[in-house]
Design a protein around this motif. Structure first.
Motif: not given
Lengths: 309, 452, 302
Positions: A223-224, A302-305, A307, C122-123, C183-185, C187-189
């Motif tokens: 994502p980053v 790839y998003y861990e969430s 989404e 993001a969420r 947002r990018q960060f 979304m990765n949670i």
């Protein structure tokens, strides 16, 4: 709504509340957009259909698509600037992202002196301005500049760089790589966000370094990386200061890029309408590229969430 | 991708509905009736006025400006404050149109000669004709005529010049001494200059002649005519709607200058001179340089060598060079045009010019009678009188300054002359290209000028 | 591979974390560290160039600045350029105060508004979300050369001219770059975390405050760093909106050393530029430490 059976009502209201929360969350931005940014953006779109000089709006005449028509079919500078901008963007984005990625990987560890190295690599991205561009002119000096001197050590006769039609644009790309510190910081932040236990688990499973990199680092960082890629593309398409200070588009049209063209048309030639049309064509180009990147990202980001982009 | 279409359509809809009002309001400030109070008698008003300025002075010169302003305020109790905004030259030229679009121009602004005509056409400034006629104390005749013409539009005077100077020949005395050669003299021809340049060139470390700020073949206002003039050529026709570089005289001249780089190799290529901060001339690596009067203070500050100036050498068709300058004007947004004129009249009087630019050594004042104060100042070289001599005898103001496309046409020229200097283009090719690309630009501008 | 090193170095310093098989590879890690140095040090020299150049120019007498080839160590070294440049011509103390006020305000504004918006994007699920997100991106795509005049007219109509309002108010309404970055960060949670909290009745805001933000420390640190630098160095907006010298900021003041015909005093300019750069370096230095702490935090919670 009253007819919805009670068991479903709860989930529906949760969903509804989430939607309300969404608007509350983006509310500040939305208000700001309406108050401060949207108007000027729309205004510039309107100007692109006029022959406004940028001074007296009352004198402006509606010219329809004439500006766009002239740009696309009657202005060879537009095509030269577009080609140069694409060239610059391609070079600086690919090498810039790759370079920042590698340096971030190497600096993402607590080696003695790693803090100092981070500061050093970050430095050029904040040290800018006219005096620094003089340093660059000197570095690129064909005779006594450091770059050609280094090349001569390995037996290569360096080019004329900024004085040459072929090498001026590559020289600007090279200079842009000097500013990869900002991307490095973002990628470092991304790397630090990857949970350590993931690696520990992989190690216990006996995974190789390469597979750790491929299966943990890259997907978790994607994502980053995607952000860096999109932002670098946008920034590279808007390159302006280096051109204005170092080459003014020359020699000839070798470093003539779109935003320099926009600036000149707007403020030197007082053709704000034409300039706005040019800016909106640039907008369209970057917009399409961003959409392509968004679309492409579904294959690799790839998003861990869970989404999607 | 459906979303793409949707988002773009939505984008426009949203923007349209919710923002049209704001945007239109924002974009369409009511055009202010440009009603200078020029005609009205300067009735003594009890209200104190504040004057605002858009200056381009760098930090080090701002104190000098303030000194003048303080003296002015002491003399004029009706003036409450003089508030200056300082921007660099490049930024100023971008900000003035921005100010104008919002009707927030300061009372008095700096105007470079090249921007005067388009800015006057846009109505950014007001004519000072009526003020000049009324203010008998203001001696407009004392200003060089060549300077005044830069600021006339539609037969009326808009700005008043403060600085005007020609290009003549600067030379590095140390390098001439080292080579045991005579300094450039009043009788020099271009061929004498070439011979001297050949003797003073040493490979890649010392050049005979550096041109004008890294430019050997350049057609900017003051430089263009200094290159082709001595050969009897011109860059533009008098109406500035035609490029006449393809005349035998002009092309011969440009070829002569290009040969300095590529045939005689007495002048550096652009990459070579750009690599030296502030250019080889300031670094003491060039024996001769096209030196305009406003370039002398920098040299006094930075040069580690002895230098002086000589007349511009004579060409096959006599002696000719180009001059240029800058001025100040009153803007259409000024609500205190009378007070602004009072200020300008003093600022640009003989005494004002002597204080600001003459005795201070800053630059060649646009007034004949203020010139001596500069000649004797610390900012002028020993033989600075050759500047005055040029202005009086053989300098003309360099075109373009009567077309709306001044900036654009010079960029067209630049793109081509640069390639002549790098050796990528022959002079004949460059001339053909400049005429082909430049003529439509000039014709377009002429059309606009006619339609108002 | 880089992660191995991180852990290992930590292991040697912090014995409470010991995992036995690390120790056995110690020689290999030393070699790896040497390889990293070998790769990064030559680059570091090149990247250090501007600072050395600035420092060298900053302490040069006027007539040595344009010597060619350049003299790296001037004679004499004029340390007084720092004092003179700062005090002699322009009110830099005032500029510093102004810049500090604006920068601190804008960092908070950027953080609050961008975190909120990024969280939404993001969420939170909502119809039309993608359209709004495209708008966020869209505002970054148009070069400001063509929006600057209408924006200036707009702020003039609001009578915000020559005040800090055009600089200090918009940051409270979200900054696209930061919204996208956060947002990018965010979304990765993993979604399980807030899903669980939501089922327990936590509101969206509690989830943001208690789950998302604590897990995003590196991202927030980088936003603070970028917001600080962006506002500290911001040039165009103050240049256009601020007219009075006593309301001006450092970046514009610095630029005022430049003259039209090369009357620039590069010595003073570089000296002041270095002084202006110092806070940026300090903020970066402190900020990047948060990255390191970030490992521990996310490591524990992840």
């Amino acid at each position: 709504m009253q007819t919805i059976i009670p068991s479903k009502r709860r989930s529906f209201s949760l969903k509804q509340r989430e939607e309300i929360d969404f608007y509350l969350a983006i509310g500040l931005w939305l208000i700001g957009f309406i108050l401060f940014t949207g108007g000027p953006i729309l205004a510039s779109l309107l100007f692109s259909f006029t022959d406004w000089t940028g001074v007296n709006i009352s004198k402006a005449k509606w010219v329809g698509l004439a500006n766009f028509h002239q740009l696309l079919f009657d202005d060879k500078l537009f095509w030269i600037a577009t080609r140069n901008t694409f060239y610059y963007s391609f070079g600086s984005v690919i090498f810039g992202t790759l370079g920042a990625f590698i340096i971030a990987l190497l600096l993402n560890q607590k080696l003695p002196g790693s803090t100092l190295l981070r500061v050093i690599y970050y430095l050029p991205s904040i040290a800018s301005g006219v005096a620094i561009s003089i340093l660059w002119l000197w570095l690129f000096n064909p005779q006594s500049g450091l770059i050609n001197y280094t090349l001569s050590l390995v037996g290569i006769k360096g080019p004329m760089w900024l004085g040459s039609q072929q090498w001026a644009l590559p020289a600007l790309v090279l200079k842009s790589l000097w500013g990869i510190g900002a991307n490095m910081v973002i990628l470092l932040a991304g790397l630090q966000g990857i949970p350590v236990p993931l690696y520990e688990a992989a190690r216990i499973d006996g995974a190789s370094k390469w597979s750790e990199f491929r299966n943990i680092t890259v997907p978790m960082l994607s994502p980053v990386l995607f952000f860096v890629l999109v932002i670098s593309t946008i920034a590279s398409f808007q390159i302006f200061t280096d051109v204005r200070v170092m080459t003014q588009g020359g020699p000839g049209t070798a470093t003539y890029v779109i935003v320099y063209f926009i600036y000149q048309t707007a403020f030197e030639y007082l053709k704000m309408g034409y300039s706005s049309a040019l800016a909106w064509l640039l907008f369209l180009i970057i917009f399409i590229l961003t959409l392509l990147q968004l679309w492409g990202s579904r294959r690799w980001v790839y998003y861990e969430s869970g989404e999607r982009t | 991708m459906q979303k793409q279409n949707l988002s773009r359509r939505k984008f426009l809809q949203m923007a349209g509905v919710s923002l049209a009002g704001t945007a239109l309001l924002a974009a369409c400030p009511a055009p202010q009736a440009a009603a200078p109070a020029a005609g009205g008698a300067a009735a003594p008003s009890t209200a104190k006025t504040t004057l605002t300025f858009g200056h381009t002075w760098e930090a080090a010169f701002q104190a000098h400006q303030k000194e003048f302003d303080d003296k002015f305020k002491a003399k004029h109790p009706e003036i409450e404050a003089l508030n200056a905004t300082y921007n660099t030259w490049g930024d100023h030229n971008q900000i003035v149109p921005t100010w104008a679009a919002a009707n927030t121009l300061p009372d008095i602004i700096y105007v470079h000669g090249r921007y005067a005509f388009p800015w006057n056409h846009e109505g950014i400034l007001i004519s000072v004709n009526d003020f000049i006629d009324k203010d008998t104390a203001f001696n407009v005749k004392g200003i060089w005529e060549e300077a005044l013409r830069l600021y006339s539009y539609n037969g009326k005077q808009y700005e008043i010049p403060y600085d005007h100077g020609p290009i003549i020949m600067g030379y590095n005395k140390d390098l001439f001494d080292a080579a045991k050669m005579d300094y450039p003299s009043e009788t020099w021809t271009m061929d004498d200059m070439l011979e001297a340049a050949k003797k003073l060139t040493k490979g890649d470390t010392q050049w005979g002649y550096e041109g004008y700020y890294d430019t050997i073949v350049g057609l900017g206002n003051e430089q263009g005519i200094s290159l082709v003039g001595p050969w009897g050529g011109e860059v533009f026709n008098e109406a500035e709607d035609k490029i006449v570089l393809d005349s035998a005289e002009s092309s011969a001249a440009l070829k002569w200058w290009a040969d300095l780089i590529h045939v005689h190799k007495v002048s550096p290529m652009p990459a070579q001179s750009q690599a030296v901060p502030n250019g080889p001339w300031v670094a003491g690596m060039a024996a001769m340089f096209s030196l305009a009067s406003w370039g002398t203070p920098t040299l006094i500050q930075n040069a580690k060598f002895k230098w002086d100036v000589a007349p511009w050498p004579k060409g096959p068709k006599g002696q000719k060079t180009g001059s240029f300058g800058s001025g100040f004007g009153i803007t259409r947004d000024s609500k205190n045009a009378d007070a602004a004129w009072t200020y300008l009249a003093e600022y640009l009087s003989k005494e004002g010019m002597e204080f600001m630019w003459g005795a201070s050594g800053r630059g060649s004042p646009a007034r004949k009678d203020a010139y001596p104060s500069w000649l004797g100042s610390s900012g002028a070289p020993e033989h600075a009188k050759y500047y005055q001599d040029a202005l009086e005898n053989y300098a003309v103001t360099g075109h373009p300054y009567q077309t709306l496309a001044g900036g654009e046409i010079l960029d067209v020229f630049n793109r081509n002359t640069q390639l002549v200097q790098t050796g990528d283009m022959k002079v004949e090719e460059a001339i053909a290209a400049m005429i082909k690309d430049g003529t439509p630009v000039l014709e377009d501008a002429a059309k606009k000028l006619k339609s108002g | 591979m880089r992660q191995t090193l991180t852990s290992d170095v930590r292991v040697t310093k912090d014995s409470g974390y010991t995992i036995p098989w690390h120790q056995r590879r110690k020689t290999r890690q030393t070699i790896q560290a040497l390889i990293v140095y070998a790769l990064l040090l030559p680059g570091a020299i090149i990247f250090l160039f501007p600072l050395v150049w600035m420092l060298s120019t900053a302490v040069k007498p006027e007539n040595q600045i344009f010597l060619f080839p350049p003299k790296w160590i001037p004679e004499p070294i004029l340390w007084s350029n720092f004092w003179d440049g700062w005090n002699k011509f322009l009110p830099f103390n005032l500029f510093l105060r102004n810049t500090l006020i604006i920068t601190v305000n804008n960092i908070f504004g950027n953080l609050v508004s961008s975190c909120l918006a990024a969280y939404g994007f993001a969420r939170l699920r909502a119809r039309g979300k993608n359209i709004f997100f495209m708008l966020v991106l869209g505002t970054m795509l148009l070069p400001n050369e063509v929006t600057i005049i209408p924006q200036y007219v707009l702020f003039s109509l609001l009578k915000w001219n020559d005040s800090w309002l055009p600089l200090m108010v918009p940051p409270w309404f979200g900054w696209p770059f930061f919204i996208f970055l956060l947002r990018q960060f965010f979304m990765n949670i993993p979604h399980e975390l807030d899903e669980a909290a939501r089922l327990d009745g936590a509101s969206s805001w509690r989830i943001l405050w208690n789950i998302i933000l604590p897990l995003s420390k590196p991202a927030i640190a980088s936003v603070v760093i970028f917001a600080f630098i962006g506002n500290w160095n911001n040039f165009l907006a103050p240049l256009i909106y601020i007219r009075s010298l006593d309301r001006q900021v450092l970046a514009v003041g610095l630029n005022m050393f430049r003259g039209q015909y090369g009357q620039t005093n590069f010595g003073y300019m570089m000296a002041v530029a270095l002084l202006v750069l110092m806070p940026v370096l300090i903020v970066f230095f402190v900020g990047q430490r948060v990255f390191i702490q970030g490992i521990a935090t996310s490591g524990l919670k992840g």
